[in-house]
Structures are given as structure tokens and as C-alpha cells.
Design an enzyme around this catalytic site. Structure first.
Site, PDB file in Angstrom:
ATOM      1  N   LYS A  73       8.671  -8.780  14.053  1.00 19.90           N
ATOM      2  CA  LYS A  73       9.616  -8.905  15.165  1.00 19.90           C
ATOM      3  C   LYS A  73       9.950 -10.367  15.427  1.00 19.90           C
ATOM      4  O   LYS A  73       9.075 -11.235  15.376  1.00 19.90           O
ATOM      5  CB  LYS A  73       9.001  -8.276  16.421  1.00 19.90           C
ATOM      6  CG  LYS A  73       9.988  -7.646  17.389  1.00 19.90           C
ATOM      7  CD  LYS A  73       9.236  -6.890  18.467  1.00 19.90           C
ATOM      8  CE  LYS A  73      10.170  -6.101  19.356  1.00 19.90           C
ATOM      9  NZ  LYS A  73      10.855  -4.998  18.641  1.00 19.90           N
ATOM     10  N   LYS A  84       0.821  -1.211   0.000  1.00 24.15           N
ATOM     11  CA  LYS A  84       0.000   0.000   0.000  1.00 24.15           C
ATOM     12  C   LYS A  84       0.855   1.262   0.000  1.00 24.15           C
ATOM     13  O   LYS A  84       0.557   2.227  -0.717  1.00 24.15           O
ATOM     14  CB  LYS A  84      -0.943  -0.007   1.202  1.00 24.15           C
ATOM     15  CG  LYS A  84      -2.060  -1.037   1.073  1.00 24.15           C
ATOM     16  CD  LYS A  84      -3.049  -0.957   2.209  1.00 24.15           C
ATOM     17  CE  LYS A  84      -4.211  -1.932   1.980  1.00 24.15           C
ATOM     18  NZ  LYS A  84      -5.246  -1.839   3.020  1.00 24.15           N
ATOM     19  N   GLU A 131       3.385  -0.739  13.981  1.00 31.02           N
ATOM     20  CA  GLU A 131       4.105   0.519  14.178  1.00 31.02           C
ATOM     21  C   GLU A 131       4.710   0.956  12.859  1.00 31.02           C
ATOM     22  O   GLU A 131       5.406   0.189  12.191  1.00 31.02           O
ATOM     23  CB  GLU A 131       5.204   0.357  15.223  1.00 31.02           C
ATOM     24  CG  GLU A 131       5.974   1.651  15.488  1.00 31.02           C
ATOM     25  CD  GLU A 131       7.091   1.464  16.497  1.00 31.02           C
ATOM     26  OE1 GLU A 131       6.915   1.876  17.659  1.00 31.02           O
ATOM     27  OE2 GLU A 131       8.133   0.896  16.117  1.00 31.02           O
ATOM     28  N   GLU A 139      10.684   7.822   0.061  1.00 33.27           N
ATOM     29  CA  GLU A 139      11.878   7.420  -0.679  1.00 33.27           C
ATOM     30  C   GLU A 139      11.857   5.917  -0.920  1.00 33.27           C
ATOM     31  O   GLU A 139      11.994   5.449  -2.031  1.00 33.27           O
ATOM     32  CB  GLU A 139      13.137   7.830   0.083  1.00 33.27           C
ATOM     33  CG  GLU A 139      14.431   7.610  -0.673  1.00 33.27           C
ATOM     34  CD  GLU A 139      14.597   8.553  -1.849  1.00 33.27           C
ATOM     35  OE1 GLU A 139      15.522   8.329  -2.643  1.00 33.27           O
ATOM     36  OE2 GLU A 139      13.799   9.508  -1.993  1.00 33.27           O
ATOM     37  N   PHE A 140      11.697   5.144   0.136  1.00 29.74           N
ATOM     38  CA  PHE A 140      11.485   3.706  -0.015  1.00 29.74           C
ATOM     39  C   PHE A 140      10.857   3.146   1.255  1.00 29.74           C
ATOM     40  O   PHE A 140      10.802   3.816   2.286  1.00 29.74           O
ATOM     41  CB  PHE A 140      12.781   2.955  -0.372  1.00 29.74           C
ATOM     42  CG  PHE A 140      13.879   3.044   0.655  1.00 29.74           C
ATOM     43  CD1 PHE A 140      13.987   2.118   1.674  1.00 29.74           C
ATOM     44  CD2 PHE A 140      14.842   4.047   0.568  1.00 29.74           C
ATOM     45  CE1 PHE A 140      15.013   2.191   2.606  1.00 29.74           C
ATOM     46  CE2 PHE A 140      15.871   4.127   1.489  1.00 29.74           C
ATOM     47  CZ  PHE A 140      15.960   3.203   2.518  1.00 29.74           C
ATOM     48  N   ASP A 180       4.684  -3.147  18.297  1.00 19.60           N
ATOM     49  CA  ASP A 180       5.539  -3.150  17.095  1.00 19.60           C
ATOM     50  C   ASP A 180       5.932  -4.549  16.643  1.00 19.60           C
ATOM     51  O   ASP A 180       6.988  -4.736  16.042  1.00 19.60           O
ATOM     52  CB  ASP A 180       6.790  -2.309  17.333  1.00 19.60           C
ATOM     53  CG  ASP A 180       7.703  -2.892  18.419  1.00 19.60           C
ATOM     54  OD1 ASP A 180       7.201  -3.698  19.236  1.00 19.60           O
ATOM     55  OD2 ASP A 180       8.889  -2.540  18.445  1.00 19.60           O
ATOM     56  N   ARG A 212       9.118  -5.516   8.576  1.00 22.49           N
ATOM     57  CA  ARG A 212       9.579  -6.743   9.205  1.00 22.49           C
ATOM     58  C   ARG A 212       8.609  -7.160  10.300  1.00 22.49           C
ATOM     59  O   ARG A 212       7.859  -6.351  10.842  1.00 22.49           O
ATOM     60  CB  ARG A 212      10.979  -6.574   9.788  1.00 22.49           C
ATOM     61  CG  ARG A 212      11.085  -5.517  10.898  1.00 22.49           C
ATOM     62  CD  ARG A 212      11.002  -6.170  12.281  1.00 22.49           C
ATOM     63  NE  ARG A 212      10.976  -5.201  13.367  1.00 22.49           N
ATOM     64  CZ  ARG A 212       9.889  -4.815  13.995  1.00 22.49           C
ATOM     65  NH1 ARG A 212       8.709  -5.299  13.640  1.00 22.49           N
ATOM     66  NH2 ARG A 212       9.932  -3.965  15.017  1.00 22.49           N
TER      67      ARG A 212
END
Length: 437
Positions: free
Chosen positions: A48, A23, A140, A41-42, A73, A46
Site C-alpha cells: 500500500k 509461494k 490481506e 489463474e494468476f 492490508d 502490492r
């Protein structure tokens, strides 16, 4: 130790990370297309690690049965920006989205941590559709500049090495590095306009080169081999002298045109669009299928491709919907036809009487008559009949006629679809350095 099935527990978080990455990458592409600049920018993401989840739960005194709400997170998205100002704008875009619920934010840019850590964190609740139904998970989203991210990555590695107990000397040096990263961001913000202008010039140059090379391929597509070869030589000359900007000026091939007295094609036309023909080949195909072949399904196929390529232009969409409206009625679906003709007129009414070389006023009038008959179908039935798009531009008529001639023997349709796919493949295969997404 908790005995849960960690693989199954983390599945919704893995799905959330993958969906959010897609998205935000799509948001980046859309902003670049609409505004020629994106604050993104990019994007990375991930889930955890289990060991990290357990360590954090222990450090924060989060009971194992409350991991889903106590650790926010487990699913993490990191978005890199060029400038601090980009972070502020992007944060507002994220908080206004309706496909996730904004919960709260942590501004470590204005209120950096004692270690020097700077970042902007947004906590959201994201709905994931699983095999067992919808599940809401916390995620997060971290927004950072490249300088912030460089520092944070180093600090994270050192904390892991020293198990959160950094030597005083290392802490001092990290603090100095954090201040240097902050000053770098401040300096980059002060010349933000100049940097963005330079990047815009680079992208414009790349876009011009890509379009010119595509235009040369258009000439080959229309079997104008001599002109294509001449323009390729001219392009090579400009490229060798690093003078590609001259491609924006009207130019002609070094030799004569194929027909005495015929106007030579230009590399870029007056509108700044590098086409050897005044009309996109997909648009020419649409007119051919509409007026000549009467194949409204193929009208949809080629116009949808053009519509997507041209940033979802409502004029192209309106023309597409007229064709699909005819297709529906031709195939016994009057309700679908009413819907499409109505949508088409809403789009086309916003344009002039003459657009793209056609009599748009007449097409609107003919479509309105068709729609009126469809609305009264329960009172008076009528047999399906075709509509015509009146072509006003001789250049467009010529291009459509070329397709008609090429269709002799029934070979055109197959060749057209193969050529379309091959053309797209060749652009990427032979010119990868100037194709940007």
C-alpha cells in the site's frame, strides 16, 4: 504528521508480498502438475502506498502507533480465478497452510457490498525473516474471478477520481455493471466442465507437440540424423494441415530406416510418450554413470534433473539415493550411506521386480545386503565395492553402449554436460510457444 522512516517501515511488507507471490505461483504450478488444473489463474501483489495508508488510518481512526495491527492490508496479494467454485477451493487451501496463520475472512461474494463489490478476503499473519530477526506482519489475500476483478478495478479508479463521492448516475451504472459481472460468473460456472475440457485439450495438444519436437532433438543427440530429418518432415506435413493430433498415432518416417530390417522408431510409443528412444536420455546417462563410469556424483546430477522433470517420481528418487549411498561410503561417510540406503529401500520396495528395463528386485536385494554390512560396520569393516544395475531390456543396453562408445578418448563427459545444457536452451529458444510453466 508521523515522523517514522517509511522506507524501513515498509521493508517487511515488501518482503512478505514478494515471498507470498512466489509461494502462490509455485502452488499454481504444483496443482497443474498434480491435477492438470489449478484454481489459480494468476497472482499479483502490492504494498500500500504511504498516502493510502495515511488516508485509511484517518478514515478508520487508527492511531499512527497502531498501524501494524490496525491496517490489515498494507501487504496485499490478489489471486485471480476462473470460476467462483475455484475461489471456495483455494480459500480452503490457504487456510490450511502452515507457513502463515489464518486470522479471519471476509466473504463479499455471498454478502456483497452495497456498491456491488464482490471478492473474498483472507487476513493472515505472515512471518518475515528480517536482518533484525523474525517479524510477523498482517497481509490481506483477495480472491476474485476475472469478472469481479475487472469491475473492482474500474470502481477503484472512479472512487479515486471522485474522492469516494461518486455521482448518483455513476453509482447506478456501476451497480448494473456489478450485476452483469455476477451473471457472467454464474453463466461461466454453468459451462465450467465444457470450458475446462476445452482448455485441457489445448494443453494436451501443446504438450504433444513439445514432446515430439523434443524427441526429434533426442535423435540428433544420438547422431541419428537421417531419422531426425525424416520425422521433422513428417511433423511439418501434419502441422501444415493442422492435423497435429495424428502425432498421437504410431507413425514412421517417409523413408527407410538406417538399418535394413530395423524397426522404425515411432513418434509416440504405446504408452503415449513421444520419445524416439524408449528411455529418457537422462535415465540412460544415469545407467551409464552407474554401471560403466562408476561416477556416483554424476549419477546424482543427471537423476536429480530427471526426477524434477518427471514430477518427483519416487522410483527415480530411490535409484538416485542408491547412487548417493554408494558415493557417501566411497568418500568415508558411512552414516550418510546408511541414511541414503535406508531411504532408497523404502522408496524402491513400493515397485515391481522389473521397472524401467532393469532388474529392480536384484538391486533391492544388493542394496539390502550393502545396508546390512553398513549397520554392522563397527563389528566388521569392509572395503567399498560397486553395485551393478542389471539391465534387462536390450534397447536400454544398446543406448548405454552408445554412450560407452561415445566416451572413447575421454571426450564424452564434457560433451554430455554441454549437450544437456544446450539441449535445454534450444528447447526454450526455438520452441517458446509450446513451453509452459
Amino acid at each position: 504528521m508521523d515522523g517514522r522512516d517509511w522506507k524501513k517501515f515498509l521493508l517487511p511488507y515488501e518482503q512478505a508480498v514478494e515471498e507470498l507471490k512466489v509461494k502462490f505461483k509455485t502452488l499454481r504450478s504444483e496443482l497443474k502438475s498434480r491435477e492438470e488444473y489449478s484454481p489459480i489463474e494468476f497472482v499479483t501483489g502490492r504494498v500500500k502506498r504511504i498516502s493510502s495508508i495515511l488516508d485509511k488510518a484517518k478514515r478508520l481512526n487508527v492511531p499512527m502507533e497502531q498501524l501494524e495491527t490496525g491496517i490489515e492490508d498494507i501487504a496485499g496479494i490478489r489471486i485471480m480465478c476462473q470460476f467462483v467454485e475455484d475461489i471456495e477451493r483455494l480459500a480452503e487451501l490457504i487456510k490450511s497452510r502452515e507457513d502463515m496463520t489464518f486470522l479471519y475472512e471476509k466473504d463479499y461474494i455471498r454478502n456483497n457490498k452495497p456498491s456491488g463489490y464482490r471478492s473474498f478476503h483472507i487476513i493472515v499473519e505472515y512471518p518475515v525473516q528480517t536482518a533484525l530477526g523474525m517479524k510477523r506482519v498482517l497481509a490481506e489475500i483477495q480472491l476474485r474471478t476475472l469478472a469481479m476483478n475487472f469491475w473492482a478495478t474500474i470502481e477503484h479508479s472512479l472512487n479515486y477520481k471522485y474522492r469516494e463521492s461518486l455521482p448518483e448516475e455513476v453509482t447506478t451504472r456501476l451497480s448494473k455493471a456489478a450485476e452483469a459481472a455476477y451473471l457472467l460468473d454464474q453463466e461461466m460456472s454453468s459451462i465450467r466442465v465444457e470450458i475446462m475440457e476445452a482448455q485441457k485439450l489445448f494443453e494436451d495438444k501443446s504438450d504433444i507437440i513439445a514432446r515430439v519436437l523434443n524427441g526429434i532433438q533426442e535423435l540428433y543427440f544420438y547422431h541419428r540424423v537421417r531419422e531426425a530429418a525424416q520425422f521433422q518432415l513428417r511433423f511439418n506435413e501434419l502441422w501444415e494441415t493442422d492435423d497435429a493430433w495424428h502425432l498421437k498415432q504410431p507413425a514412421e518416417p517417409s523413408g527407410g530406416s538406417d538399418t535394413p530390417g530395423e524397426e522404425r522408431p515411432v513418434i509416440l510409443n504405446d504408452g503415449g510418450i513421444p520419445r524416439m528412444k524408449p528411455y529418457d536420455r537422462l535415465y540412460v546417462q544415469f545407467i551409464y554413470y552407474f554401471n560403466v563410469a562408476r561416477d556416483y556424483f554424476e549419477c546424482h546430477e543427471v537423476m536429480e534433473e530427471l526426477w524434477l522433470e518427471e514430477g518427483r517420481d519416487p522410483l527415480y528418487q530411490g535409484l538416485l539415493q542408491v547412487a548417493v549411498g554408494l558415493y557417501h561410503y566411497q568418500n568415508g561417510n558411512p552414516n550418510g550411506s546408511v541414511k541414503l540406503f535406508t531411504a532408497a529401500l523404502e522408496k524402491l520396495n513400493g515397485f515391481g521386480d522389473v521397472e524401467l528395463g532393469i532388474d529392480l528386485k536384484r538391486l533391492r536385494e544388493d542394496s539390502a545386503v550393502y545396508l546390512e554390512k553398513l549397520m554392522k560396520l563397527d563389528q566388521e569393516s569392509f572395503a567399498f565395492y560397486d553395485l551393478d544395475i542389471r539391465v534387462l531390456d536390450p534397447a536400454l543396453s544398446e543406448a548405454v553402449e552408445e554412450l560407452r562408445v561415445a566416451s572413447a578418448g575421454g571426450a564424452w563427459r564434457g560433451r554430455l554436460m554441454v549437450s544437456t545444457n544446450l539441449y535445454s536452451y534450444m528447447r526454450i529458444a526455438f520452441f517458446p510457444s509450446i513451453i509452459y510453466y
